[in-house]
Design an enzyme around this catalytic site. Sequence first.
Site, PDB file in Angstrom:
ATOM      1  N   ASN A   7       6.066   1.569   5.417  1.00 36.80           N
ATOM      2  CA  ASN A   7       5.897   1.149   4.036  1.00 36.80           C
ATOM      3  C   ASN A   7       7.092   1.653   3.219  1.00 36.80           C
ATOM      4  O   ASN A   7       7.313   2.862   3.113  1.00 36.80           O
ATOM      5  CB  ASN A   7       4.576   1.714   3.502  1.00 36.80           C
ATOM      6  N   HIS A  10       8.381   3.168  -1.730  1.00 45.57           N
ATOM      7  CA  HIS A  10       8.973   4.236  -2.543  1.00 45.57           C
ATOM      8  C   HIS A  10      10.496   4.194  -2.594  1.00 45.57           C
ATOM      9  O   HIS A  10      11.104   4.891  -3.415  1.00 45.57           O
ATOM     10  CB  HIS A  10       8.435   5.599  -2.112  1.00 45.57           C
ATOM     11  N   HIS A  43       3.761  -3.180  -0.794  1.00 40.54           N
ATOM     12  CA  HIS A  43       2.621  -3.442  -1.676  1.00 40.54           C
ATOM     13  C   HIS A  43       3.167  -4.023  -2.987  1.00 40.54           C
ATOM     14  O   HIS A  43       3.886  -3.339  -3.709  1.00 40.54           O
ATOM     15  CB  HIS A  43       1.885  -2.116  -1.935  1.00 40.54           C
ATOM     16  N   ARG A  45       2.307  -4.653  -6.335  1.00 41.49           N
ATOM     17  CA  ARG A  45       1.214  -4.274  -7.242  1.00 41.49           C
ATOM     18  C   ARG A  45       1.207  -5.166  -8.464  1.00 41.49           C
ATOM     19  O   ARG A  45       2.245  -5.682  -8.890  1.00 41.49           O
ATOM     20  CB  ARG A  45       1.365  -2.811  -7.668  1.00 41.49           C
ATOM     21  N   ARG A  49       5.096  -1.864 -10.311  1.00 44.94           N
ATOM     22  CA  ARG A  49       5.715  -0.569 -10.576  1.00 44.94           C
ATOM     23  C   ARG A  49       6.821  -0.230  -9.582  1.00 44.94           C
ATOM     24  O   ARG A  49       7.689   0.560  -9.879  1.00 44.94           O
ATOM     25  CB  ARG A  49       4.672   0.545 -10.611  1.00 44.94           C
ATOM     26  N   GLU A  70       0.775  -5.819   1.385  1.00 42.10           N
ATOM     27  CA  GLU A  70      -0.443  -5.204   0.840  1.00 42.10           C
ATOM     28  C   GLU A  70      -0.655  -5.779  -0.540  1.00 42.10           C
ATOM     29  O   GLU A  70       0.299  -5.866  -1.330  1.00 42.10           O
ATOM     30  CB  GLU A  70      -0.256  -3.697   0.695  1.00 42.10           C
ATOM     31  N   THR A 101      -3.028   4.025  -3.694  1.00 44.12           N
ATOM     32  CA  THR A 101      -4.344   3.478  -3.369  1.00 44.12           C
ATOM     33  C   THR A 101      -5.297   4.647  -3.119  1.00 44.12           C
ATOM     34  O   THR A 101      -5.014   5.500  -2.289  1.00 44.12           O
ATOM     35  CB  THR A 101      -4.239   2.595  -2.107  1.00 44.12           C
ATOM     36  N   GLU A 151      -7.936  -1.749   8.492  1.00 42.33           N
ATOM     37  CA  GLU A 151      -7.112  -0.534   8.452  1.00 42.33           C
ATOM     38  C   GLU A 151      -7.973   0.577   7.876  1.00 42.33           C
ATOM     39  O   GLU A 151      -8.409   0.493   6.724  1.00 42.33           O
ATOM     40  CB  GLU A 151      -5.870  -0.754   7.580  1.00 42.33           C
ATOM     41  N   HIS A 198      -2.492   5.796   5.596  1.00 44.82           N
ATOM     42  CA  HIS A 198      -2.551   6.453   4.282  1.00 44.82           C
ATOM     43  C   HIS A 198      -2.503   7.967   4.421  1.00 44.82           C
ATOM     44  O   HIS A 198      -3.315   8.563   5.132  1.00 44.82           O
ATOM     45  CB  HIS A 198      -3.786   6.060   3.472  1.00 44.82           C
TER      46      HIS A 198
HETATM   47  N1  PXP Z   1      -1.933   1.742   3.998  1.00 37.48           N
HETATM   48  C1  PXP Z   1      -2.307   1.283   2.792  1.00 37.48           C
HETATM   49  C2  PXP Z   1      -3.359   0.238   2.715  1.00 37.48           C
HETATM   50  C3  PXP Z   1      -1.689   1.755   1.619  1.00 37.48           C
HETATM   51  O1  PXP Z   1      -2.074   1.289   0.420  1.00 37.48           O
HETATM   52  C4  PXP Z   1      -0.655   2.703   1.726  1.00 37.48           C
HETATM   53  C5  PXP Z   1       0.055   3.170   0.501  1.00 37.48           C
HETATM   54  O2  PXP Z   1       0.696   2.108  -0.119  1.00 37.48           O
HETATM   55  C6  PXP Z   1      -0.288   3.131   3.023  1.00 37.48           C
HETATM   56  C7  PXP Z   1      -0.969   2.667   4.131  1.00 37.48           C
HETATM   57  C8  PXP Z   1       0.788   4.133   3.236  1.00 37.48           C
HETATM   58  O3  PXP Z   1       0.361   5.353   2.708  1.00 37.48           O
HETATM   59  P1  PXP Z   1       1.384   6.561   2.616  1.00 37.48           P
HETATM   60  O4  PXP Z   1       2.466   6.137   1.667  1.00 37.48           O
HETATM   61  O5  PXP Z   1       0.556   7.682   2.094  1.00 37.48           O
HETATM   62  O6  PXP Z   1       1.916   6.784   4.003  1.00 37.48           O
END
Ligand code: PXP
Length: 251
Positions: A7, A10, A43, A45, A49, A70, A101, A151, A198
């Site tokens: 992901n 960031h 994601h 959003r 953001r 996402e 999330t 997931e 997550h």
């Molecule tokens: N899975 C989902 C559904 C998420 O919303 C996120 C965060 O955007 C992640 C995984 C990844 O989480 P993390 O950034 O804490 O590794």
Amino acid sequence: MIQLGVNIDHVATIRQARRTFEPDPIAAAAQAQLGGADIITVHLREDRRHMQDRDVHQLAEQVHIKLNLEMAATDEMVKIATDLKPQMTTLVPEGRQEITTEGGLDVASQINRLKDTVSELHEAGIVASAFIDAEPKQIRAAKQCGFDACEIHTGPYAHAFWELGRDASLPKIQAELQKVKQAGQLIIQAGMSFNAGHALTYANVQPIAALEGLKELHIGHSIVARAVFTGMRQAVEDMKRLIREAASLGS
Ligand code: PXP
């Protein structure tokens, strides 16, 4: 072999802090692919953001591995997904005030609506995954809606790991791990793919990665956080070199 979804939200968060052009998530996706990512996860959003619409369009064109979008199950997002046609979408709950999330999607309370959403995604040829808490009723509901994958939200396990001893053999951490494991078994029995993600980090990922039948892990923050440090030394050296070169030329 478990697939890793990286992901890169960031990377866009850092760019949006200055509303500038760097760091570029497209370049981050290319680096993640070179590092062995199997999936790029972003994601989009509602409040935009971090990821912007143009990012997801460019990623859809330029990512040569699976793209997992996402998104909240809103009409706006379903339209974007069905136009964009990523290989996969993961439906997540979304709160404007949340930092990230915070919990799984409550599939059980909106089966009819989500059934329609999943059908629309399927008609566009998109795999549909539900991000849910490790609860049997959510898994049953996801099956009823026609989701291809669930997931499991690993936040509670990660939180227990952080707060309660940072040793996965400790009983309270084991208890959270067992919930993810049992959820995974139910998902597989129901004929869906078992994914998880997550708040996973370099310290807590292995007990999750060892769970039987796990197909995909989706990890973001910890990988981007580490990338800052694995790249910091080189980044400073590059800047110093430019400054030294200019200073030696004088004006
Ligand atoms: N899975 C989902 C559904 C998420 O919303 C996120 C965060 O955007 C992640 C995984 C990844 O989480 P993390 O950034 O804490 O590794």
